[in-house]
Scaffold this active site. Structure first.
Site, PDB file in Angstrom:
ATOM      1  N   ASP A 105       0.893  -1.118  -0.016  1.00 29.08           N
ATOM      2  CA  ASP A 105       0.115  -0.109   0.007  1.00 29.08           C
ATOM      3  C   ASP A 105       0.787   1.128   0.022  1.00 29.08           C
ATOM      4  OD1 ASP A 105      -2.177  -1.620  -0.012  1.00 29.08           O
ATOM      5  OD2 ASP A 105      -2.123  -1.489   2.470  1.00 29.08           O
ATOM      6  N   ILE A 106       0.261   2.377  -0.336  1.00 27.55           N
ATOM      7  CA  ILE A 106       1.215   3.824  -0.497  1.00 27.55           C
ATOM      8  C   ILE A 106       1.710   4.017   0.805  1.00 27.55           C
ATOM      9  CG2 ILE A 106      -1.118   4.937   0.079  1.00 27.55           C
ATOM     10  CD1 ILE A 106      -0.090   7.132  -2.054  1.00 27.55           C
TER      11      ILE A 106
END
Ligand code: URA
Length: 234
Positions: A105-106
């Site tokens: 994920d970011i």
């Protein structure tokens, strides 16, 4: 890239020019194969042939295996309209050949593996291979014994039918755990913690299939894997 392959494809991929430009260069006799000019677009060539475009050798980089320490704020995608991608952190030729083996994920940091060897990345990402991924998580509340047992036996993720496969939980401190999982579902760790009424505050991937993130790599830095690391997953 698979060999043998067509000459126009070789040039287009490795000189990073559109296929139409590669074809035009061949037709205009700007290309040599082992010292001979050829105008045959579909001539079969391999990585052993010496291919030159305008007198410059076009080199095939071979199979590449990279580990990157992903910083927060980067997305694991080939391109993104809004954010920088982890591939933007690499300064390598023929980037279009490279793909990410297991996305983060970011806001997740840590180990990302990148390669142009599809068979190798399949070993890591295929659910059937059940390779362990290890995550260090800061969590919102300490885990109860029952939560640990649930995570270790299998929990029901929101929107999934099957329970998660058994995981291993190490409690490092009241608000810090290490989780070893064999699956790689979307937001898996965050959803597993949510399934036991908890929340991930920060998440960092430490290892994949026994390949550990190199401590010498600062966030945003990368290095090529050693031969031993590459073969260890096979
Ligand atoms: N699990 C998550 O929830 N996020 C990640 O980035 C990786 C695993």
């Amino acid at each position: 890239m698979k060999f043998p392959c067509r000459l126009d494809k070789f040039i287009s991929n490795l000189a990073e020019i559109p296929r139409t430009h590669a074809k035009a260069a061949i037709k205009k006799k700007r290309v040599t194969v082992n010292g001979e000019v050829t105008r045959q677009l579909d001539k079969q060539v391999t990585e052993q042939d010496e291919i030159m475009l305008d007198g410059e050798v076009i080199t095939y980089q071979g199979l590449r295996y990279i580990m990157l320490n992903k910083p927060e704020g980067y997305v694991c995608a080939n391109s993104d309209d809004l954010h920088d991608t982890v591939l933007d952190l690499l300064d390598e030729p023929n980037m279009s050949e490279l793909h990410i083996a297991g996305r983060l994920d970011i806001d997740t940091t840590g180990l990302v593996l990148i390669s142009n060897d599809g068979q190798w990345t399949h070993q890591i990402t295929s659910p059937k291979k059940q390779k362990y991924k290890t995550y260090l998580a800061e969590i919102a509340q300490p885990l109860e014994d029952a939560d640990i047992e649930a995570l270790e036996t299998g929990v029901q993720l929101h929107g999934e039918r099957e329970l998660t496969l058994p995981a291993k939980v190490e409690v490092i401190a009241p608000y810090q755990i290490r989780l070893h999982i064999v699956e790689g579902k979307y937001h898996q760790v965050k959803r597993m913690l949510a399934a036991v009424g908890n929340k991930v505050v920060t998440l960092h991937r430490e290892s994949i299939a026994g390949i550990a993130l190199d401590d010498d790599l600062a966030p945003g830095e990368y290095r090529f894997l050693t031969e031993q690391e590459v073969t260890s997953v096979l």
